[in-house]
Design a protein around this motif. Structure first.
Motif, PDB file in Angstrom:
ATOM      1  N   MET A   1      66.762  -7.040 -14.328  1.00  0.00           N
ATOM      2  CA  MET A   1      66.766  -5.581 -14.498  1.00  0.00           C
ATOM      3  C   MET A   1      67.497  -4.964 -13.310  1.00  0.00           C
ATOM      4  SD  MET A   1      63.001  -5.254 -16.195  1.00  0.00           S
ATOM      5  CE  MET A   1      63.399  -3.965 -17.356  1.00  0.00           C
TER       6      MET A   1
ATOM      7  N   LEU B   1      71.061  -9.639 -13.627  1.00  0.00           N
ATOM      8  CA  LEU B   1      70.916  -9.465 -15.078  1.00  0.00           C
ATOM      9  C   LEU B   1      70.438  -8.050 -15.333  1.00  0.00           C
ATOM     10  CD1 LEU B   1      69.236 -11.838 -17.632  1.00  0.00           C
ATOM     11  CD2 LEU B   1      68.399  -9.479 -17.391  1.00  0.00           C
ATOM     12  N   GLY B   2      71.144  -7.343 -16.194  1.00  0.00           N
ATOM     13  CA  GLY B   2      70.753  -5.967 -16.497  1.00  0.00           C
ATOM     14  C   GLY B   2      71.415  -5.503 -17.776  1.00  0.00           C
TER      15      GLY B   2
ATOM     16  N   GLU C   1      77.569  -1.156 -13.900  1.00  0.00           N
ATOM     17  CA  GLU C   1      76.654  -1.223 -12.749  1.00  0.00           C
ATOM     18  C   GLU C   1      76.669  -2.630 -12.154  1.00  0.00           C
ATOM     19  OE1 GLU C   1      72.726  -0.010 -13.948  1.00  0.00           O
ATOM     20  OE2 GLU C   1      73.388   1.957 -14.626  1.00  0.00           O
TER      21      GLU C   1
ATOM     22  N   CYS D   1      63.202  -5.131  -9.163  1.00  0.00           N
ATOM     23  CA  CYS D   1      62.921  -3.935  -8.354  1.00  0.00           C
ATOM     24  C   CYS D   1      62.897  -2.680  -9.229  1.00  0.00           C
ATOM     25  CB  CYS D   1      63.985  -3.813  -7.256  1.00  0.00           C
ATOM     26  SG  CYS D   1      63.689  -2.431  -6.150  1.00  0.00           S
TER      27      CYS D   1
HETATM   28  C1  LIG Z   1      65.522   2.198 -12.384  1.00  0.00           C
HETATM   29  S1  LIG Z   1      66.844   1.077 -12.654  1.00  0.00           S
HETATM   30  C2  LIG Z   1      66.623  -0.092 -11.338  1.00  0.00           C
HETATM   31  C3  LIG Z   1      67.857  -0.857 -11.026  1.00  0.00           C
HETATM   32  C4  LIG Z   1      67.762  -1.786  -9.836  1.00  0.00           C
HETATM   33  N1  LIG Z   1      66.819  -2.879 -10.081  1.00  0.00           N
HETATM   34  C5  LIG Z   1      67.429  -1.050  -8.563  1.00  0.00           C
HETATM   35  O1  LIG Z   1      66.560  -1.525  -7.802  1.00  0.00           O
HETATM   36  O2  LIG Z   1      68.054  -0.029  -8.282  1.00  0.00           O
HETATM   37  C6  LIG Z   1      66.288   0.223 -14.096  1.00  0.00           C
HETATM   38  C7  LIG Z   1      67.182  -0.921 -14.468  1.00  0.00           C
HETATM   39  O3  LIG Z   1      66.506  -1.703 -15.453  1.00  0.00           O
HETATM   40  C8  LIG Z   1      67.451  -2.265 -16.309  1.00  0.00           C
HETATM   41  N2  LIG Z   1      66.830  -2.417 -17.617  1.00  0.00           N
HETATM   42  C9  LIG Z   1      66.172  -1.459 -18.307  1.00  0.00           C
HETATM   43  N3  LIG Z   1      65.777  -1.923 -19.513  1.00  0.00           N
HETATM   44  C10 LIG Z   1      66.198  -3.203 -19.576  1.00  0.00           C
HETATM   45  C11 LIG Z   1      66.120  -4.207 -20.563  1.00  0.00           C
HETATM   46  N4  LIG Z   1      65.577  -3.941 -21.761  1.00  0.00           N
HETATM   47  N5  LIG Z   1      66.647  -5.424 -20.297  1.00  0.00           N
HETATM   48  C12 LIG Z   1      67.228  -5.679 -19.102  1.00  0.00           C
HETATM   49  N6  LIG Z   1      67.356  -4.769 -18.122  1.00  0.00           N
HETATM   50  C13 LIG Z   1      66.840  -3.540 -18.355  1.00  0.00           C
HETATM   51  C14 LIG Z   1      68.618  -1.272 -16.378  1.00  0.00           C
HETATM   52  O4  LIG Z   1      69.839  -1.945 -16.518  1.00  0.00           O
HETATM   53  C15 LIG Z   1      68.505  -0.513 -15.072  1.00  0.00           C
HETATM   54  O5  LIG Z   1      69.547  -0.870 -14.204  1.00  0.00           O
END
Ligand SMILES: C[S@@+](CC[C@H](N)C(=O)[O-])C[C@H]1O[C@@H](n2cnc3c(N)ncnc32)[C@H](O)[C@@H]1O
Length: 208
Positions: free
Chosen positions: A56, A73-74, A79, A113
């Motif tokens: 994520m 992975l996201g 991004e 995170c």
């Molecule tokens: C609030 S952001 C946090 C991003 C990063 N981990 C950080 O610390 O800044 C939420 C992240 O979760 C990822 N995400 C949300 N739903 C997801 C899913 N169904 N599968 C994989 N990643 C997901 C998104 O790509 C997004 O970048």
């Protein structure tokens, strides 16, 4: 879904596919500088290095020093492409497919995170993280008190910081394959700024 969580716990206000919500790149930080530093200090304390997976993930992974080989992975390719610490990038929707596209025992550590609150099948995901972790490797979940409310599960929106820690600890226990999780607030209490809570545990890999 797991019987220890009430009906509706994993529902969300926006039940449309996540691909749409995350199709717009958000090249922003989701927690303040103090919180980002607290996450980096925890990773350093836990000596996270080697083959590391950030699930994520986005354009920042918060390591003070990049791990030797970081896979991110996201949902959003722009991004992930902008993440300077990443060596490999995978676009994968963990709500549509809650298993990881990696072999058993692929990683020395996995981190997540400020995102665990978006998982609708967290126990399946946590179980699969244990599968891809090498024996003794940590899975480190950090979170604050902010979120995209339409995409967070209802069970998260209606619970406190302390309860969030208990929820994530229960994900580890229900998934199996982990030691008893550690729960900590990583930012000083009563100080202004985004708080950081961490719940982590090491895999007890039964395949070795
Ligand atoms: C609030 S952001 C946090 C991003 C990063 N981990 C950080 O610390 O800044 C939420 C992240 O979760 C990822 N995400 C949300 N739903 C997801 C899913 N169904 N599968 C994989 N990643 C997901 C998104 O790509 C997004 O970048």
């Amino acid at each position: 879904m797991a019987h220890e969580f009430p009906d509706g716990f994993f529902e969300r206000a926006d039940e449309s596919g996540d691909a749409r919500f995350y199709s717009v790149p958000r090249l922003v930080t989701h927690i303040d500088d103090g919180a980002i530093a607290a996450v980096g200090v925890l990773y350093e304390e836990l000596e996270i290095d080697g083959d590391v997976l950030d699930v994520m993930s986005s354009w920042v992974s918060h390591f003070r020093r990049a791990p030797e080989r970081l896979t991110v992975l996201g949902m959003n390719p722009t991004e992930l492409a902008a993440n300077p610490q990443a060596r490999a990038r995978v676009v994968h929707d963990l709500n549509a497919r809650p298993t990881l596209p990696f072999d058993d025992d692929s990683f020395d550590a996995v981190v997540c995170c400020v995102s665990v609150d978006y998982l609708v099948h967290p126990i399946t995901v946590f179980r699969d993280v244990a599968r891809v972790l090498r024996a003794g490797g940590p899975f480190v979940c950090t979170f604050s008190n902010r979120c995209f409310p339409t995409k967070a599960i209802r069970g998260w929106l209606y619970t406190s910081d302390e309860q969030h820690c208990a929820i994530v600890a229960q994900y580890f226990r229900s998934a199996g394959g982990y030691e008893e999780p550690v729960i900590e607030q990583r930012t000083p209490r009563g100080v202004a700024g985004d708080p950081v809570f961490a719940v982590w545990s090491r895999s007890v890999n039964s395949r070795v």
